[in-house]
Write a protein that holds these residues in place. Sequence first.
Motif, PDB file in Angstrom:
ATOM      1  N   PRO A  48       0.701  -1.035  -0.093  1.00 46.91           N
ATOM      2  CA  PRO A  48       0.149   0.023   0.055  1.00 46.91           C
ATOM      3  C   PRO A  48       0.800   1.285   0.047  1.00 46.91           C
ATOM      4  O   PRO A  48       0.705   1.774  -1.032  1.00 46.91           O
ATOM      5  CB  PRO A  48      -0.983  -0.329   1.433  1.00 46.91           C
ATOM      6  N   THR A  49       1.558   1.540   1.148  1.00 50.24           N
ATOM      7  CA  THR A  49       2.349   2.873   1.330  1.00 50.24           C
ATOM      8  C   THR A  49       3.361   2.874   2.120  1.00 50.24           C
ATOM      9  O   THR A  49       3.591   1.767   3.140  1.00 50.24           O
ATOM     10  CB  THR A  49       1.370   3.831   1.533  1.00 50.24           C
ATOM     11  N   GLU A  70       2.437   0.532  -4.070  1.00 47.17           N
ATOM     12  CA  GLU A  70       1.421   0.479  -4.857  1.00 47.17           C
ATOM     13  C   GLU A  70       1.061   1.804  -5.708  1.00 47.17           C
ATOM     14  O   GLU A  70       1.049   2.915  -5.061  1.00 47.17           O
ATOM     15  CB  GLU A  70       0.009   0.230  -4.349  1.00 47.17           C
ATOM     16  N   THR A  71       1.140   1.618  -7.025  1.00 49.10           N
ATOM     17  CA  THR A  71       1.082   2.779  -8.019  1.00 49.10           C
ATOM     18  C   THR A  71       0.218   2.377  -9.352  1.00 49.10           C
ATOM     19  O   THR A  71       0.522   1.109  -9.584  1.00 49.10           O
ATOM     20  CB  THR A  71       2.411   3.353  -7.958  1.00 49.10           C
ATOM     21  N   THR A  73      -0.572  -8.751   9.239  1.00 47.55           N
ATOM     22  CA  THR A  73      -0.829  -9.059   7.874  1.00 47.55           C
ATOM     23  C   THR A  73      -0.615  -7.965   6.889  1.00 47.55           C
ATOM     24  O   THR A  73      -0.548  -6.743   7.615  1.00 47.55           O
ATOM     25  CB  THR A  73      -2.429  -9.429   7.572  1.00 47.55           C
ATOM     26  N   GLU A  74      -0.205  -8.089   5.840  1.00 44.84           N
ATOM     27  CA  GLU A  74      -0.478  -7.091   4.755  1.00 44.84           C
ATOM     28  C   GLU A  74      -0.769  -7.628   3.479  1.00 44.84           C
ATOM     29  O   GLU A  74      -0.255  -8.599   3.015  1.00 44.84           O
ATOM     30  CB  GLU A  74       1.081  -6.382   4.639  1.00 44.84           C
ATOM     31  N   ALA A  75      -1.696  -6.910   2.601  1.00 43.91           N
ATOM     32  CA  ALA A  75      -2.097  -7.472   1.407  1.00 43.91           C
ATOM     33  C   ALA A  75      -1.199  -6.721   0.406  1.00 43.91           C
ATOM     34  O   ALA A  75      -1.194  -5.491   0.288  1.00 43.91           O
ATOM     35  CB  ALA A  75      -3.606  -7.036   1.189  1.00 43.91           C
ATOM     36  N   THR A 110      -4.487 -10.440  -5.574  1.00 43.29           N
ATOM     37  CA  THR A 110      -4.061 -10.067  -4.252  1.00 43.29           C
ATOM     38  C   THR A 110      -3.714 -11.487  -3.294  1.00 43.29           C
ATOM     39  O   THR A 110      -4.061 -12.390  -3.462  1.00 43.29           O
ATOM     40  CB  THR A 110      -5.236  -9.140  -3.392  1.00 43.29           C
ATOM     41  N   ALA A 111      -2.195 -11.022  -2.772  1.00 43.55           N
ATOM     42  CA  ALA A 111      -1.971 -12.215  -1.798  1.00 43.55           C
ATOM     43  C   ALA A 111      -1.818 -11.588  -0.492  1.00 43.55           C
ATOM     44  O   ALA A 111      -1.314 -10.504  -0.389  1.00 43.55           O
ATOM     45  CB  ALA A 111      -0.603 -12.697  -2.366  1.00 43.55           C
ATOM     46  N   LEU A 112      -2.461 -12.129   0.658  1.00 43.91           N
ATOM     47  CA  LEU A 112      -2.234 -11.694   1.961  1.00 43.91           C
ATOM     48  C   LEU A 112      -1.044 -12.260   2.449  1.00 43.91           C
ATOM     49  O   LEU A 112      -1.058 -13.475   2.867  1.00 43.91           O
ATOM     50  CB  LEU A 112      -3.564 -12.104   2.582  1.00 43.91           C
TER      51      LEU A 112
END
Length: 309
Positions: free
Chosen positions: A77-78, A107-108, A147-149, A167-169
Motif C-alpha cells: 500500500p504505502t 502500490e501505484t 498481515t499485509e495485502a 491479491t496475496a495476503l
Amino acid sequence: MRLLTRLSVMMAAGALLAGTAIAECDVDLSAPSQVWFSGESNGYDGLDSTRFETRFSVQLTNKSDGPCRGRLSFQHPTGQAGLELDGNELAYSLSQSNSRTSVLDIETNNTAPANAIPIFLGPNQRASRSFSLSIPPRQLRPSGVYTEAVLVRLFDDETNESVAETTALLAANVRPQASILVYDGPLARGAITSGGSQHRIVDLGNLEEGDEASVNLLVQSNDGFDVIVNSHNAGYLVHDVFGADQRIAYSAFLDRHALHLSGGDIRIAGKGPTAISGSVMNFRVRIGKVGTARAGRYEDLITISVLPD
C-alpha cells in the motif's frame, strides 16, 4: 475511393506498424491467497537470530496465440513494507527465490515499477516463478497475527498497462516469547551454556553471617512474563559431604521481592513487554546464621526460568 485512401495510409504506415503488431497480453495470473511465514502454527520468533524464509509460487498462463512480454510487480500500500497488527509493524522483504533483490514496490499505477521483473511467455505457454517472504530476526513485537495485502500485477510491455492482477495476503503469527540469561555478576566464576540453559556458579568464599552475592539476569519478552524461582534445598546451603545434617539458611531476593524458597516454586510477575535490549533484574542472596557449622563446601541449586504470559 474512401477504401483506397485508407489502404494507402496503411501501406505508408506499414513500417511503423510492424513494430507494434504484437497484441495485448491475455494472461491468467494466479498467486496464493495467503502466504504464511513459516506456516500458520510455527510462526515468527523474534528472539531467534536464525534467518530463514518461506517460499511461494506465482503461476502465469498465456491464453493467446501470440507471445507476451511484460513485467511482474508486487505492490504494497504505502511507505515501508510491514506486516501490521494494531499499529505495530513487522518489517519483511519479498525477493525472487534465487536472489536477495527486492521485488516490492509501493502500490501505484506507474507503468514502470522500479522492482518489477521481466516476464516472457510464448504462445499458450504456462510458467511459474518462485518468490521468498523473509522477516528479519530480532524484531520483538506483541504476539498476534500480522498481515499485509500485496497486489500482484502483470504490466504489458506493449501497452504499459496492467493486464492481470490478483491479491496475496502475507501473514505471520508472532508467538508469545520470553528468554532469560545470566547478564553479569562480580562473584560469578563463569557461565556454562548447555541445551539452551545457562548455569552460573556463584562462589561465596569463606562464609560469614550477612555475606551477600548477586548476579544480574537479562529478561526479554514481547508480552508480559513471569519469573519462576526454585531452590533445590528449599532455601538452605547444604554441606557437600554431610548433606542436610549440616546446612546454612540464606535469604534470597529478586529485585525488591523477598523470595521464600521453602515453599517450592516462587512466581514473580514481570513488568510487561521489554525492548529487544531486554530488562535487567538482580538476583541476590544473603547468608544467614553460620554458628558452629562444619568446615567444608556448602551449596544449593537455584533454578530461575521465565514464562511468557
